[in-house]
Structure formats: C-alpha cells, structure tokens
Design a protein around this motif. Sequence first.
Motif, PDB file in Angstrom:
ATOM      1  N   TRP A  77       0.845  -1.189   0.000  1.00 58.84           N
ATOM      2  CA  TRP A  77       0.000   0.000   0.000  1.00 58.84           C
ATOM      3  C   TRP A  77       0.877   1.235   0.000  1.00 58.84           C
ATOM      4  CZ3 TRP A  77      -5.070  -0.100  -0.869  1.00 58.84           C
ATOM      5  CH2 TRP A  77      -5.753  -1.307  -0.663  1.00 58.84           C
ATOM      6  N   GLY A  78       0.477   2.255  -0.751  1.00 55.92           N
ATOM      7  CA  GLY A  78       1.210   3.506  -0.785  1.00 55.92           C
ATOM      8  C   GLY A  78       0.553   4.558   0.088  1.00 55.92           C
ATOM      9  N   PHE A  79       1.193   5.714   0.182  1.00 56.40           N
ATOM     10  CA  PHE A  79       0.639   6.821   0.951  1.00 56.40           C
ATOM     11  C   PHE A  79      -0.576   7.427   0.252  1.00 56.40           C
ATOM     12  CE2 PHE A  79       4.608   6.255   3.005  1.00 56.40           C
ATOM     13  CZ  PHE A  79       4.544   6.870   4.248  1.00 56.40           C
ATOM     14  N   PHE A 102       5.776  -8.361   5.579  1.00 52.12           N
ATOM     15  CA  PHE A 102       5.099  -7.513   4.608  1.00 52.12           C
ATOM     16  C   PHE A 102       3.672  -7.991   4.328  1.00 52.12           C
ATOM     17  CE2 PHE A 102       9.515  -6.267   3.933  1.00 52.12           C
ATOM     18  CZ  PHE A 102       9.371  -4.887   4.001  1.00 52.12           C
ATOM     19  N   GLY A 103       3.404  -9.265   4.579  1.00 55.30           N
ATOM     20  CA  GLY A 103       2.035  -9.731   4.510  1.00 55.30           C
ATOM     21  C   GLY A 103       1.184  -9.094   5.603  1.00 55.30           C
ATOM     22  N   LYS A 104       1.736  -9.022   6.819  1.00 57.96           N
ATOM     23  CA  LYS A 104       1.041  -8.359   7.923  1.00 57.96           C
ATOM     24  C   LYS A 104       0.860  -6.869   7.621  1.00 57.96           C
ATOM     25  CE  LYS A 104       0.763 -11.480  11.409  1.00 57.96           C
ATOM     26  NZ  LYS A 104      -0.360 -11.688  12.339  1.00 57.96           N
ATOM     27  N   ALA A 105       1.914  -6.226   7.108  1.00 57.01           N
ATOM     28  CA  ALA A 105       1.831  -4.796   6.796  1.00 57.01           C
ATOM     29  C   ALA A 105       0.780  -4.536   5.726  1.00 57.01           C
ATOM     30  CB  ALA A 105       3.202  -4.285   6.346  1.00 57.01           C
ATOM     31  N   PHE A 106       0.730  -5.406   4.712  1.00 55.02           N
ATOM     32  CA  PHE A 106      -0.249  -5.232   3.643  1.00 55.02           C
ATOM     33  C   PHE A 106      -1.671  -5.388   4.172  1.00 55.02           C
ATOM     34  CE2 PHE A 106      -2.886  -6.402   0.073  1.00 55.02           C
ATOM     35  CZ  PHE A 106      -2.456  -5.541  -0.935  1.00 55.02           C
ATOM     36  N   ALA A 107      -1.901  -6.409   4.984  1.00 54.84           N
ATOM     37  CA  ALA A 107      -3.237  -6.647   5.537  1.00 54.84           C
ATOM     38  C   ALA A 107      -3.712  -5.470   6.379  1.00 54.84           C
ATOM     39  CB  ALA A 107      -3.242  -7.930   6.361  1.00 54.84           C
ATOM     40  N   ALA A 108      -2.766  -4.787   7.039  1.00 57.44           N
ATOM     41  CA  ALA A 108      -3.113  -3.644   7.882  1.00 57.44           C
ATOM     42  C   ALA A 108      -3.114  -2.324   7.102  1.00 57.44           C
ATOM     43  CB  ALA A 108      -2.131  -3.543   9.046  1.00 57.44           C
ATOM     44  N   ARG A 109      -2.799  -2.400   5.807  1.00 57.61           N
ATOM     45  CA  ARG A 109      -2.693  -1.218   4.950  1.00 57.61           C
ATOM     46  C   ARG A 109      -1.650  -0.221   5.453  1.00 57.61           C
ATOM     47  NH1 ARG A 109      -8.059   0.549   1.747  1.00 57.61           N
ATOM     48  NH2 ARG A 109      -8.855  -1.500   1.251  1.00 57.61           N
ATOM     49  N   VAL A 198       1.903  -2.696  13.989  1.00 58.41           N
ATOM     50  CA  VAL A 198       1.851  -3.896  13.160  1.00 58.41           C
ATOM     51  C   VAL A 198       3.221  -4.291  12.623  1.00 58.41           C
ATOM     52  CG1 VAL A 198       1.223  -2.563  11.093  1.00 58.41           C
ATOM     53  CG2 VAL A 198       0.695  -5.015  11.209  1.00 58.41           C
ATOM     54  N   VAL A 199       4.027  -3.327  12.170  1.00 58.32           N
ATOM     55  CA  VAL A 199       5.336  -3.663  11.596  1.00 58.32           C
ATOM     56  C   VAL A 199       6.292  -4.156  12.675  1.00 58.32           C
ATOM     57  CG1 VAL A 199       7.358  -2.725  10.401  1.00 58.32           C
ATOM     58  CG2 VAL A 199       5.053  -2.103   9.639  1.00 58.32           C
ATOM     59  N   ALA A 200       6.368  -3.442  13.789  1.00 63.34           N
ATOM     60  CA  ALA A 200       7.256  -3.856  14.872  1.00 63.34           C
ATOM     61  C   ALA A 200       6.883  -5.238  15.389  1.00 63.34           C
ATOM     62  CB  ALA A 200       7.216  -2.832  15.998  1.00 63.34           C
ATOM     63  N   ARG A 201       5.572  -5.493  15.545  1.00 66.73           N
ATOM     64  CA  ARG A 201       5.131  -6.807  16.030  1.00 66.73           C
ATOM     65  C   ARG A 201       5.468  -7.911  15.043  1.00 66.73           C
ATOM     66  NH1 ARG A 201       0.153  -4.369  16.895  1.00 66.73           N
ATOM     67  NH2 ARG A 201      -0.763  -5.814  15.371  1.00 66.73           N
ATOM     68  N   ALA A 202       5.271  -7.637  13.754  1.00 61.94           N
ATOM     69  CA  ALA A 202       5.534  -8.662  12.737  1.00 61.94           C
ATOM     70  C   ALA A 202       7.014  -9.036  12.697  1.00 61.94           C
ATOM     71  CB  ALA A 202       5.074  -8.168  11.371  1.00 61.94           C
ATOM     72  N   PHE A 203       7.896  -8.041  12.787  1.00 56.08           N
ATOM     73  CA  PHE A 203       9.331  -8.349  12.812  1.00 56.08           C
ATOM     74  C   PHE A 203       9.686  -9.128  14.076  1.00 56.08           C
ATOM     75  CE2 PHE A 203      10.104  -5.048   9.524  1.00 56.08           C
ATOM     76  CZ  PHE A 203      10.986  -5.758   8.719  1.00 56.08           C
TER      77      PHE A 203
END
Length: 227
Positions: A77-79, A102-109, A198-203
């Motif tokens: 997703w972009g800005f 990045f799957g988690k990041a994408f799902a969370a937009r 979401v990003v910190a948790r996914a990593f």
Amino acid sequence: MRYRLAAAALTAAFCVSVSSCDVQQVPAPRLRALPAESVPGLSARVTAVAAEKLGASHRTGCPVPPRELRLIRMNHWGFDGKVHAGELIVHRDAVNPLLHVFGKAFAARFPIRRMRVMAEYGGSDARAMADDNTSAFNCRPVTGNPRRLSRHAWGDAVDVNPVENPYVDLHGTSHPPNGRNHLDRDRDRPGMIRPGGVVARAFEEAGWFWGDRWSNPDYQHFSANGD
C-alpha cells in the motif's frame, strides 16, 4: 540461520520457475478489516536475481554471492491509498520472515512510500533514503563507519520508510536529512513504525531485531541478528 515464523500469517503465492530457487509454497492468510470491494493481495513472487537487478549494489568481494540472493516482487500500500508493485532483494533465508512481515503490513494497509532495488540508486544508500525507499540487500559499509560492512551486505536487514523512520548518528544528525521532522517519535504519523504497531510486532514474530533501542537509534532498520 533459523527464524521463528507463524506460517499461517504468510500472505504469498510463489511463482518460481528457476532451478536455482529452492522456494516452497506458502499459504495466504485472510485479509481483515478491509472494505467490501475487491482488494489485491500481496501477490508475492520469488525468483533468482538477475545481474541488472543487482547493478552497483553487488561487487566482487561481497560476503554473499548472487546465487544466495532472491528477488521478491510483491504489492504494498502507498501513501496515496493505492496498491503499488515493489521489489526487494534479500538473502534466501530471509524470504519467509519478510513475507510474514510484509504480509502483515499489507493486511493492515501500512503505507510504504516505494520499494525499489538498490541498483536503481546506483547502490547509494543516501539517495535511497532521501527518496524514502524501502530496501534490503546492498553491499555497503555502515553509515558513518566505512571500515565495517553493513548487515545489508548479507541481505538479512531491511530499512522501512527511511524518511518517516530516520537513523540518528553519533552527532544527532538525521539520515536522511529530510527525515529530521520525524525525530519526534511521540507524533504518530502515517508510515512511522511504532512500538507495538503492526510492523514492529511482525518483525518480532519473525525473530528479527529493531534498531530503535540502539544508543544511536535507527528507526528504519530491522535485521535478523541485531546488527
């Protein structure tokens, strides 16, 4: 090298047709909290890395040969609220952990400004950071220490949205300079990586480490071994 991974969280469908890629099929998770209209998925594809995709980011003497690297093509997703195609070069052992992230990041937009291989910047980390480019492999020294190789030279480190998540050196200087306005981490703005976000948790789930706790914080940087 081992990574903790929740396989059910991977958002990917691999299309691999090269003999040098030992990539396995990964199940795609459900997208949640998205509107009813059709939304593209991560649509990740993993292949070997062509020489032109490496360009100046790889040279003789680098610690990882090209055969151990993989090119991930995936959506983000972009800005602007739209889905864009991105490319990331990583070590083959980093593929699954990063697809999880990045799957988690994408799902969370979670918005990512752009995701281009470092060859498009002539291997220049400064240019890529100033362009707010999310990247991984780049055979280069540590910023501010030309005698030590960055973990990016092994392909198991990622910088995410460098402008929104700058690196602060020993002198308190922001890298990139246009990220200075984002040094106030109490202001939650799009693209910023937040503790518990979401990003910190996914990593963390993938077993990777965040540079935010370093004495000179690097808010954009995640790596497999903490360097």
